[in-house]
Design a protein around this motif. Structure first.
Motif, PDB file in Angstrom:
ATOM      1  N   HIS A   3       9.866   8.476  -7.461  1.00 18.58           N
ATOM      2  CA  HIS A   3       9.133   7.547  -6.609  1.00 18.58           C
ATOM      3  C   HIS A   3       7.623   7.788  -6.630  1.00 18.58           C
ATOM      4  CE1 HIS A   3       9.770  11.083  -4.157  1.00 18.58           C
ATOM      5  NE2 HIS A   3       8.743  10.712  -3.429  1.00 18.58           N
ATOM      6  N   LEU A   4       7.160   8.955  -7.059  1.00 14.80           N
ATOM      7  CA  LEU A   4       5.729   9.252  -7.046  1.00 14.80           C
ATOM      8  C   LEU A   4       4.930   8.380  -7.999  1.00 14.80           C
ATOM      9  CD1 LEU A   4       5.715  13.119  -6.633  1.00 14.80           C
ATOM     10  CD2 LEU A   4       5.256  11.376  -4.929  1.00 14.80           C
ATOM     11  N   PRO A   5       5.341   8.193  -9.259  1.00 12.80           N
ATOM     12  CA  PRO A   5       4.558   7.300 -10.115  1.00 12.80           C
ATOM     13  C   PRO A   5       4.513   5.873  -9.574  1.00 12.80           C
ATOM     14  CG  PRO A   5       5.962   8.664 -11.469  1.00 12.80           C
ATOM     15  CD  PRO A   5       6.354   8.900 -10.038  1.00 12.80           C
ATOM     16  N   ALA A   6       5.594   5.419  -8.949  1.00 16.02           N
ATOM     17  CA  ALA A   6       5.606   4.073  -8.394  1.00 16.02           C
ATOM     18  C   ALA A   6       4.600   3.958  -7.253  1.00 16.02           C
ATOM     19  CB  ALA A   6       7.006   3.717  -7.915  1.00 16.02           C
ATOM     20  N   ALA A   7       4.543   4.957  -6.381  1.00 18.53           N
ATOM     21  CA  ALA A   7       3.594   4.939  -5.272  1.00 18.53           C
ATOM     22  C   ALA A   7       2.164   4.990  -5.802  1.00 18.53           C
ATOM     23  CB  ALA A   7       3.869   6.113  -4.336  1.00 18.53           C
ATOM     24  N   HIS A   8       1.952   5.751  -6.852  1.00 23.11           N
ATOM     25  CA  HIS A   8       0.634   5.856  -7.467  1.00 23.11           C
ATOM     26  C   HIS A   8       0.205   4.498  -8.011  1.00 23.11           C
ATOM     27  CE1 HIS A   8      -2.376   7.712 -10.215  1.00 23.11           C
ATOM     28  NE2 HIS A   8      -2.483   8.543  -9.195  1.00 23.11           N
ATOM     29  N   GLY A   9       1.124   3.796  -8.657  1.00 18.12           N
ATOM     30  CA  GLY A   9       0.826   2.469  -9.196  1.00 18.12           C
ATOM     31  C   GLY A   9       0.556   1.454  -8.113  1.00 18.12           C
ATOM     32  N   ALA A  12      -2.921   2.057  -6.755  1.00 17.12           N
ATOM     33  CA  ALA A  12      -3.932   1.593  -7.701  1.00 17.12           C
ATOM     34  C   ALA A  12      -4.047   0.072  -7.685  1.00 17.12           C
ATOM     35  CB  ALA A  12      -3.593   2.079  -9.106  1.00 17.12           C
ATOM     36  N   LYS A  13      -2.923  -0.626  -7.636  1.00 19.39           N
ATOM     37  CA  LYS A  13      -2.950  -2.094  -7.593  1.00 19.39           C
ATOM     38  C   LYS A  13      -3.581  -2.592  -6.298  1.00 19.39           C
ATOM     39  CE  LYS A  13       1.034  -2.920 -10.553  1.00 19.39           C
ATOM     40  NZ  LYS A  13       2.396  -3.473 -10.627  1.00 19.39           N
ATOM     41  N   THR A  14      -3.288  -1.915  -5.200  1.00 18.39           N
ATOM     42  CA  THR A  14      -3.866  -2.310  -3.916  1.00 18.39           C
ATOM     43  C   THR A  14      -5.375  -2.125  -3.924  1.00 18.39           C
ATOM     44  OG1 THR A  14      -1.826  -1.657  -2.801  1.00 18.39           O
ATOM     45  CG2 THR A  14      -3.772  -1.897  -1.430  1.00 18.39           C
ATOM     46  N   ARG A  31     -12.696  -1.064  -9.182  1.00 18.44           N
ATOM     47  CA  ARG A  31     -11.690  -1.604 -10.108  1.00 18.44           C
ATOM     48  C   ARG A  31     -11.516  -0.705 -11.334  1.00 18.44           C
ATOM     49  NH1 ARG A  31     -11.916  -8.158  -9.832  1.00 18.44           N
ATOM     50  NH2 ARG A  31     -10.986  -8.236  -7.758  1.00 18.44           N
ATOM     51  N   ILE A  32     -12.604  -0.143 -11.830  1.00 25.51           N
ATOM     52  CA  ILE A  32     -12.491   0.797 -12.958  1.00 25.51           C
ATOM     53  C   ILE A  32     -11.686   2.016 -12.522  1.00 25.51           C
ATOM     54  CG2 ILE A  32     -13.788   2.386 -14.426  1.00 25.51           C
ATOM     55  CD1 ILE A  32     -16.003   0.235 -14.508  1.00 25.51           C
ATOM     56  N   GLY A  33     -11.983   2.537 -11.348  1.00 20.38           N
ATOM     57  CA  GLY A  33     -11.241   3.685 -10.823  1.00 20.38           C
ATOM     58  C   GLY A  33      -9.767   3.370 -10.622  1.00 20.38           C
ATOM     59  N   ALA A  34      -9.467   2.163 -10.144  1.00 15.89           N
ATOM     60  CA  ALA A  34      -8.073   1.772  -9.946  1.00 15.89           C
ATOM     61  C   ALA A  34      -7.337   1.681 -11.284  1.00 15.89           C
ATOM     62  CB  ALA A  34      -8.006   0.441  -9.207  1.00 15.89           C
ATOM     63  N   GLY A  40      -3.743   6.178 -16.022  1.00 12.98           N
ATOM     64  CA  GLY A  40      -3.765   7.638 -16.091  1.00 12.98           C
ATOM     65  C   GLY A  40      -2.525   8.254 -15.472  1.00 12.98           C
ATOM     66  N   GLY A  41      -2.028   7.659 -14.398  1.00 12.57           N
ATOM     67  CA  GLY A  41      -0.800   8.160 -13.773  1.00 12.57           C
ATOM     68  C   GLY A  41       0.387   8.066 -14.715  1.00 12.57           C
ATOM     69  N   ASP A  42       0.451   6.988 -15.475  1.00 11.32           N
ATOM     70  CA  ASP A  42       1.529   6.845 -16.459  1.00 11.32           C
ATOM     71  C   ASP A  42       1.412   7.897 -17.559  1.00 11.32           C
ATOM     72  OD1 ASP A  42       2.522   4.695 -15.070  1.00 11.32           O
ATOM     73  OD2 ASP A  42       1.698   3.175 -16.426  1.00 11.32           O
TER      74      ASP A  42
END
Length: 88
Positions: A3-9, A12-14, A31-34, A40-42
């Protein structure tokens, strides 16, 4: 841990869609950071999976070789049960 990569994504989308109120950062920079956080999380998740897989494979291979040495057998990859069907 899946569930951690999903929360990270999701985070980032938010951040990409709408900056949080009171944040004093340029939208372009946010937006660049997001994007870096999202992709990067992937990459970090893939690298972690590769490190764990290589470690597991190395430990398993050493254990199999040690067991064969104790029995006095020569190493033959075709004798490894999970690899036998892949080697001609």
């Amino acid at each position: 841990m899946a569930h951690l990569p999903a929360a990270h994504g999701v985070l980032a989308k938010t951040l990409y869609a709408a900056p949080p109120p009171g944040l004093d950062v340029a939208v372009a920079g946010l937006r660049i950071g997001a994007r870096v956080m999202y992709y990067g999380g992937d990459l970090v998740a893939l690298a972690t999976a590769a490190v764990v897989g290589v470690g597991w494979y190395a430990v398993r291979g050493r254990a199999l070789r040690a067991a064969r040495r104790r029995r006095g057998e020569a190493f033959d990859p075709r004798n490894i049960p999970h690899c036998a069907q892949n080697i001609g």
